[in-house]
Design a protein around this motif. Structure first.
Motif, PDB file in Angstrom:
ATOM      1  N   UNK A  66      36.024  39.263  38.465  1.00 59.67           N
ATOM      2  CA  UNK A  66      35.437  40.120  37.693  1.00 59.67           C
ATOM      3  C   UNK A  66      36.638  40.749  36.826  1.00 59.67           C
ATOM      4  N   UNK A  67      37.640  41.020  37.155  1.00 56.44           N
ATOM      5  CA  UNK A  67      38.760  41.732  36.353  1.00 56.44           C
ATOM      6  C   UNK A  67      39.464  40.450  35.465  1.00 56.44           C
ATOM      7  N   UNK A  68      39.498  39.340  36.061  1.00 61.06           N
ATOM      8  CA  UNK A  68      40.186  38.327  35.462  1.00 61.06           C
ATOM      9  C   UNK A  68      39.164  37.803  34.207  1.00 61.06           C
ATOM     10  N   UNK A  69      37.904  37.847  34.278  1.00 62.90           N
ATOM     11  CA  UNK A  69      37.025  36.995  33.349  1.00 62.90           C
ATOM     12  C   UNK A  69      35.812  38.185  32.879  1.00 62.90           C
ATOM     13  N   UNK A  70      36.090  39.552  33.018  1.00 66.98           N
ATOM     14  CA  UNK A  70      35.271  40.581  32.644  1.00 66.98           C
ATOM     15  C   UNK A  70      34.381  40.313  31.483  1.00 66.98           C
ATOM     16  N   UNK A  71      33.174  40.478  31.505  1.00 61.45           N
ATOM     17  CA  UNK A  71      32.312  40.346  30.433  1.00 61.45           C
ATOM     18  C   UNK A  71      32.342  38.886  29.672  1.00 61.45           C
ATOM     19  N   UNK A  72      32.657  37.749  30.673  1.00 59.67           N
ATOM     20  CA  UNK A  72      32.671  36.461  30.245  1.00 59.67           C
ATOM     21  C   UNK A  72      31.569  35.522  30.789  1.00 59.67           C
ATOM     22  N   UNK A  73      31.441  34.447  30.709  1.00 60.35           N
ATOM     23  CA  UNK A  73      30.531  33.328  31.472  1.00 60.35           C
ATOM     24  C   UNK A  73      31.080  33.360  32.781  1.00 60.35           C
ATOM     25  N   UNK A  74      32.361  33.470  32.924  1.00 60.05           N
ATOM     26  CA  UNK A  74      32.940  33.375  34.245  1.00 60.05           C
ATOM     27  C   UNK A  74      32.848  34.661  35.258  1.00 60.05           C
ATOM     28  N   UNK A  75      32.282  35.733  34.555  1.00 63.52           N
ATOM     29  CA  UNK A  75      32.441  37.113  35.444  1.00 63.52           C
ATOM     30  C   UNK A  75      31.048  36.964  36.418  1.00 63.52           C
ATOM     31  N   UNK A  76      31.669  37.361  37.757  1.00 56.31           N
ATOM     32  CA  UNK A  76      30.399  37.075  38.613  1.00 56.31           C
ATOM     33  C   UNK A  76      29.315  38.280  38.173  1.00 56.31           C
ATOM     34  N   UNK A  77      29.470  39.251  37.792  1.00 53.30           N
ATOM     35  CA  UNK A  77      28.404  40.035  37.503  1.00 53.30           C
ATOM     36  C   UNK A  77      28.688  40.939  36.137  1.00 53.30           C
ATOM     37  N   UNK A  78      28.434  40.408  35.029  1.00 53.91           N
ATOM     38  CA  UNK A  78      28.307  41.062  33.639  1.00 53.91           C
ATOM     39  C   UNK A  78      26.856  41.162  33.259  1.00 53.91           C
ATOM     40  N   UNK A  79      26.594  42.527  32.934  1.00 57.75           N
ATOM     41  CA  UNK A  79      25.530  42.912  32.278  1.00 57.75           C
ATOM     42  C   UNK A  79      25.314  42.014  31.007  1.00 57.75           C
TER      43      UNK A  79
END
Length: 248
Positions: A66-79
Motif C-alpha cells: 500500500x505504501x509503495x503503490x499508494x493510489x495506483x492500480x497496484x495498491x491493494x486497497x485504494x478508493x
C-alpha cells in the motif's frame, strides 16, 4: 451497560493489536522485540481480534505494498480504484487471502522481516475458530442484552478488523485535512484521534512512514505512542533510533 463496556473493550483492544503489532511492528518495524514477546503479541492479537483475526504476515506485506503503490492500480486497497467501500473491502479480502496462502507474486523486499508464526497464522484463519468467536460474542449479547437494538452491534464484532481497516483505507483517503503534500490522497481524518488510536493521522503517516508517533501538530495526540514509550522503557520492545524515516 455490560454490552457497551464489552463493545468498547473489543473496539480498542482489537484496534491496539492492529496499530501496534500488525501496523507499526509487522509492516514498518518501528521497533524490535524478542521472539518470546512476538509470540505473546500474536496470542494477544488472536484473542483481541477474535473472529476477524488478521495475519501479521499478510497484513505486514499488504501494508508495505500500500505504501509503495499508494493510489495506483497496484495498491491493494485504494478508493481511487473501487466503486464503493464494499467493493474495496472485497478486493482487499481477495488480495489478503492471496498473500496469506502464498498465491501472490510478491517481491522479496516486501516480505523481509515480517513475523510468521505458522501455528497462530493457521489457527487464527480457521473458520471453526472464527465461527467459535462469533458464537461467544452472540452468547454474551443474549445473556446481557436489555434492548433488542444492541444486537445491531454484533456484525461489527464479527468484522472488527476489516471495519477498522475500511475507516482508514476508505474515509482517510477521501475526507480530512493534510499537513504534508504527498503523492497520494492520504488525509488526516480527525484533528483529535479519540476513535482510531492514532491511525486517523494518515497523511502524517504517509509522509513519515517509519515515525512511531503518528501525531505532528499540538492537537494530534496519538494514544498508542505513550504505550509504545512505556513498553520501550520496560524493555519489552526496543524503539529504533531512526523511526522518523520512511520505510521504503
Amino acid at each position: 451497560m455490560a454490552i457497551l463496556i464489552f463493545f468498547l473493550a473489543h473496539w480498542y483492544l482489537s484496534l491496539f493489536s492492529q496499530t501496534f503489532f500488525l501496523h507499526r511492528y509487522a509492516a514498518h518495524q518501528m521497533f524490535t522485540m524478542s521472539k518470546g514477546w512476538e509470540k505473546f503479541f500474536y496470542v494477544f492479537t488472536f484473542v483481541t481480534q477474535g473472529s476477524s483475526f488478521l495475519s501479521p504476515k499478510a497484513y505486514g506485506i499488504m501494508h508495505r505494498l500500500h505504501h509503495a503503490y499508494a493510489d495506483t492500480e497496484k495498491d491493494p486497497h485504494s478508493p481511487s480504484y473501487s466503486d464503493n467501500l464494499f467493493h474495496m473491502m472485497w478486493k482487499t479480502k481477495d488480495y489478503y487471502n492471496d498473500i496469506l496462502n502464498d498465491r501472490a507474486n510478491i517481491e522479496p523486499k516486501f516480505k523481509k522481516g515480517v513475523p510468521n508464526w505458522m501455528f497462530m497464522e493457521r489457527l487464527g484463519d480457521l473458520w471453526v475458530c472464527r465461527i467459535g468467536w462469533g458464537v461467544l460474542y452472540t452468547l454474551f449479547y443474549i445473556y446481557f442484552a436489555t434492548n433488542p437494538w444492541v444486537y445491531l452491534l454484533l456484525p461489527i464484532h464479527f468484522l472488527m478488523g476489516p471495519v477498522h481497516g475500511v475507516i482508514i483505507n476508505w474515509f482517510a483517503h477521501k475526507y480530512g485535512y493534510v499537513n504534508f503534500k504527498v503523492n497520494d490522497t492520504a488525509k488526516n481524518l480527525l484533528p483529535f484521534d479519540f476513535l482510531m488510536m492514532g491511525e486517523s493521522y494518515h497523511n502524517n503517516h504517509h509522509k513519515l512512514g517509519g515515525r512511531a508517533n503518528f501525531g505532528i501538530k499540538w492537537h494530534e495526540f496519538d494514544p498508542t505512542y505513550p504505550i509504545i514509550l512505556v513498553l520501550n522503557k520496560l524493555h519489552i520492545i526496543k524503539l529504533k533510533l531512526n523511526n522518523d524515516l520512511n520505510y521504503m
